[in-house]
Design a protein around this motif. Structure first.
Motif, PDB file in Angstrom:
ATOM      1  N   HIS B  67       0.801  -1.225   0.000  1.00 21.69           N
ATOM      2  CA  HIS B  67       0.000   0.000   0.000  1.00 21.69           C
ATOM      3  C   HIS B  67       0.835   1.277   0.000  1.00 21.69           C
ATOM      4  N   ALA B  68       2.053   1.200   0.549  1.00 23.83           N
ATOM      5  CA  ALA B  68       2.891   2.398   0.625  1.00 23.83           C
ATOM      6  C   ALA B  68       3.348   2.812  -0.779  1.00 23.83           C
ATOM      7  N   TRP B  69       3.777   4.058  -0.917  1.00 22.90           N
ATOM      8  CA  TRP B  69       4.192   4.546  -2.243  1.00 22.90           C
ATOM      9  C   TRP B  69       5.360   3.734  -2.784  1.00 22.90           C
ATOM     10  N   TRP B  70       6.313   3.345  -1.878  1.00 16.01           N
ATOM     11  CA  TRP B  70       7.468   2.580  -2.363  1.00 16.01           C
ATOM     12  C   TRP B  70       7.044   1.154  -2.730  1.00 16.01           C
ATOM     13  N   GLY B  71       5.981   0.670  -2.049  1.00 11.83           N
ATOM     14  CA  GLY B  71       5.438  -0.637  -2.412  1.00 11.83           C
ATOM     15  C   GLY B  71       4.836  -0.618  -3.809  1.00 11.83           C
ATOM     16  N   ARG B  72       4.181   0.501  -4.135  1.00 12.05           N
ATOM     17  CA  ARG B  72       3.586   0.633  -5.462  1.00 12.05           C
ATOM     18  C   ARG B  72       4.649   0.705  -6.547  1.00 12.05           C
ATOM     19  N   ILE B  73       5.770   1.363  -6.214  1.00 15.47           N
ATOM     20  CA  ILE B  73       6.859   1.423  -7.193  1.00 15.47           C
ATOM     21  C   ILE B  73       7.431   0.012  -7.397  1.00 15.47           C
ATOM     22  N   MET B  74       7.534  -0.745  -6.289  1.00 11.49           N
ATOM     23  CA  MET B  74       7.984  -2.140  -6.399  1.00 11.49           C
ATOM     24  C   MET B  74       7.045  -2.928  -7.327  1.00 11.49           C
ATOM     25  N   THR B  75       5.739  -2.702  -7.187  1.00 11.56           N
ATOM     26  CA  THR B  75       4.793  -3.454  -8.020  1.00 11.56           C
ATOM     27  C   THR B  75       4.900  -3.078  -9.496  1.00 11.56           C
ATOM     28  N   VAL B  76       5.306  -1.816  -9.769  1.00 11.43           N
ATOM     29  CA  VAL B  76       5.504  -1.438 -11.171  1.00 11.43           C
ATOM     30  C   VAL B  76       6.663  -2.247 -11.756  1.00 11.43           C
ATOM     31  N   PHE B  77       7.745  -2.390 -10.972  1.00 10.28           N
ATOM     32  CA  PHE B  77       8.854  -3.243 -11.411  1.00 10.28           C
ATOM     33  C   PHE B  77       8.383  -4.684 -11.601  1.00 10.28           C
ATOM     34  N   LEU B  78       7.527  -5.133 -10.676  1.00 11.97           N
ATOM     35  CA  LEU B  78       7.000  -6.495 -10.769  1.00 11.97           C
ATOM     36  C   LEU B  78       6.181  -6.665 -12.045  1.00 11.97           C
ATOM     37  N   LEU B  79       5.338  -5.682 -12.336  1.00 10.36           N
ATOM     38  CA  LEU B  79       4.524  -5.739 -13.556  1.00 10.36           C
ATOM     39  C   LEU B  79       5.433  -5.795 -14.778  1.00 10.36           C
ATOM     40  N   PHE B  80       6.464  -4.940 -14.777  1.00 12.74           N
ATOM     41  CA  PHE B  80       7.423  -4.930 -15.888  1.00 12.74           C
ATOM     42  C   PHE B  80       8.028  -6.327 -16.060  1.00 12.74           C
ATOM     43  N   GLY B  81       8.508  -6.896 -14.941  1.00  5.70           N
ATOM     44  CA  GLY B  81       9.177  -8.198 -15.000  1.00  5.70           C
ATOM     45  C   GLY B  81       8.251  -9.314 -15.444  1.00  5.70           C
ATOM     46  N   VAL B  82       7.073  -9.387 -14.834  1.00  4.81           N
ATOM     47  CA  VAL B  82       6.145 -10.486 -15.141  1.00  4.81           C
ATOM     48  C   VAL B  82       5.669 -10.389 -16.589  1.00  4.81           C
ATOM     49  N   LEU B  83       5.302  -9.177 -17.015  1.00  3.59           N
ATOM     50  CA  LEU B  83       4.787  -9.004 -18.374  1.00  3.59           C
ATOM     51  C   LEU B  83       5.866  -9.322 -19.403  1.00  3.59           C
ATOM     52  N   PHE B  84       7.089  -8.805 -19.159  1.00  2.00           N
ATOM     53  CA  PHE B  84       8.169  -9.087 -20.110  1.00  2.00           C
ATOM     54  C   PHE B  84       8.512 -10.566 -20.121  1.00  2.00           C
ATOM     55  N   HIS B  85       8.667 -11.150 -18.937  1.00  7.70           N
ATOM     56  CA  HIS B  85       9.061 -12.557 -18.844  1.00  7.70           C
ATOM     57  C   HIS B  85       8.011 -13.457 -19.502  1.00  7.70           C
ATOM     58  N   ALA B  86       6.741 -13.094 -19.324  1.00  8.14           N
ATOM     59  CA  ALA B  86       5.652 -13.881 -19.911  1.00  8.14           C
ATOM     60  C   ALA B  86       5.686 -13.804 -21.437  1.00  8.14           C
ATOM     61  N   LEU B  87       5.769 -12.574 -21.973  1.00  9.40           N
ATOM     62  CA  LEU B  87       5.748 -12.408 -23.432  1.00  9.40           C
ATOM     63  C   LEU B  87       7.004 -12.984 -24.075  1.00  9.40           C
ATOM     64  N   ASN B  88       8.156 -12.698 -23.463  1.00  5.27           N
ATOM     65  CA  ASN B  88       9.410 -13.189 -24.038  1.00  5.27           C
ATOM     66  C   ASN B  88       9.493 -14.714 -23.928  1.00  5.27           C
ATOM     67  N   GLY B  89       9.011 -15.247 -22.803  1.00  3.65           N
ATOM     68  CA  GLY B  89       8.987 -16.700 -22.636  1.00  3.65           C
ATOM     69  C   GLY B  89       8.085 -17.339 -23.671  1.00  3.65           C
ATOM     70  N   PHE B  90       6.960 -16.676 -23.968  1.00  5.49           N
ATOM     71  CA  PHE B  90       6.044 -17.201 -24.976  1.00  5.49           C
ATOM     72  C   PHE B  90       6.721 -17.224 -26.352  1.00  5.49           C
ATOM     73  N   ARG B  91       7.468 -16.162 -26.651  1.00  5.31           N
ATOM     74  CA  ARG B  91       8.197 -16.122 -27.922  1.00  5.31           C
ATOM     75  C   ARG B  91       9.199 -17.277 -27.991  1.00  5.31           C
ATOM     76  N   ILE B  92       9.906 -17.527 -26.879  1.00  2.00           N
ATOM     77  CA  ILE B  92      10.897 -18.604 -26.856  1.00  2.00           C
ATOM     78  C   ILE B  92      10.219 -19.944 -27.138  1.00  2.00           C
ATOM     79  N   ILE B  93       9.069 -20.173 -26.502  1.00  2.96           N
ATOM     80  CA  ILE B  93       8.350 -21.445 -26.689  1.00  2.96           C
ATOM     81  C   ILE B  93       7.872 -21.583 -28.134  1.00  2.96           C
ATOM     82  N   VAL B  94       7.331 -20.477 -28.665  1.00  6.51           N
ATOM     83  CA  VAL B  94       6.855 -20.514 -30.054  1.00  6.51           C
ATOM     84  C   VAL B  94       7.996 -20.885 -31.002  1.00  6.51           C
ATOM     85  N   GLN B  95       9.169 -20.259 -30.806  1.00  4.27           N
ATOM     86  CA  GLN B  95      10.323 -20.564 -31.657  1.00  4.27           C
ATOM     87  C   GLN B  95      10.768 -22.011 -31.504  1.00  4.27           C
TER      88      GLN B  95
END
Lengths: 140, 134
Positions: B67-95
């Motif tokens: 809930h804290a502001w620094w927690g929200r910034i952490m979640t933005v990093f988490l969103l970046f990581g999860v979204l990238f890892h998911a999409l890039n991982g999907f590309r790897i599997i497709v290839q």
């Protein structure tokens, strides 16, 4: 099947797998990756956009776990995400720790962390019993 | 195939950054970094959810993590990581399962970026908005 798999492995890594364990752990990363693509992304988006972080507290988590389907969902999310992540960490150790003794030590430690975290998570998800406040108030 | 060397494992990180593998190398490096970040968060998340065992006071106290502001910034990093890892991982599997797509790796990575950027920006905006509303 095994032939096609090995070929896909070689295309990716540029070498043949050391054995069946390496080949199947590689395959596991692809299968669990596809599963996590759905359930982990769903979990993140659902908790943030459907529920909203500000609405999450003890009562909400407890309420969710009164539904066994959410317990099963959370358990499989834990199992797949942690196993996928720890296996990925093992790949990184393989890349950077070359002395065999150190590699065994580091991997044993990672395995211990894996068992501990899996145990903590599985314990709370599977054994949690929700006692609503009204029931708690009636207790002596 | 020249791009294949991009995936050579055991390359020290700094050398990896110097090595001009372009999109493939960059995706590989981000995949690894985001994977480590997500695992670190997952460990924290398992422990914080485990605190449900100690009752509402302790658990709700700890939710400052989210809930804290620094927690929200952490979640933005988490969103970046999860979204990238998911999409890039999907590309790897497709290839991996459609080897004919190997020569189009760069194009696939750019498609990936085109999907990633709008979702991430929209999500990050939603995550950070409450900081400014308080």
């Amino acid at each position: 099947m095994n032939g096609n798999l090995s070929r896909a492995f070689v295309n990716r890594r540029g070498r043949v797998p050391h054995g069946n364990f390496e080949l199947y752990s590689w395959l596991f990363m692809r299968i669990s990756g596809l599963v996590l693509l759905i359930i982990a992304v769903f979990h993140l988006f659902y908790m943030h956009f459907a529920i909203g972080v500000d609405n999450i507290d003890y009562d909400l988590v407890a309420q969710r776990w009164t539904n066994p389907l959410w317990k099963i969902f959370d358990f499989f999310l834990l199992l797949f995400a942690l196993t996928h992540g720890i296996n990925g960490l093992r790949y990184i150790v393989d890349d950077y720790v070359h002395k065999p003794g150190w590699a065994v030590a580091v991997k044993s430690f990672i395995f211990l962390v894996y068992v501990t975290l899996l145990g903590l998570g599985a314990y709370i998800i599977l054994t949690f019993q929700f006692t609503p406040e009204s029931v708690q108030a009636a207790l002596p | 195939m020249a791009t294949r060397t991009v995936y050579r494992r055991g390359v020290p990180i700094l050398e990896g950054l110097r090595y001009r593998g372009r999109e493939g190398m960059f995706a590989w490096l981000l995949h690894r970094a985001s994977g480590l970040g997500i695992l670190l968060f997952l460990a924290l998340h398992i422990v914080d959810i485990f605190l449900m065992a100690f009752g509402p006071e302790i658990f709700n106290e700890l939710l400052v993590l989210y809930h804290a502001w620094w927690g929200r910034i952490m979640t933005v990093f988490l969103l970046f990581g999860v979204l990238f890892h998911a999409l890039n991982g999907f590309r790897i599997i497709v290839q991996d399962f459609w080897p004919k797509l190997w020569p189009y790796e760069r194009q696939l990575i750019w498609i990936e970026a085109a999907i990633f950027i709008p979702i991430f920006l929209w999500g990050a905006y939603q995550f950070l908005l409450p900081i400014f509303e308080h």
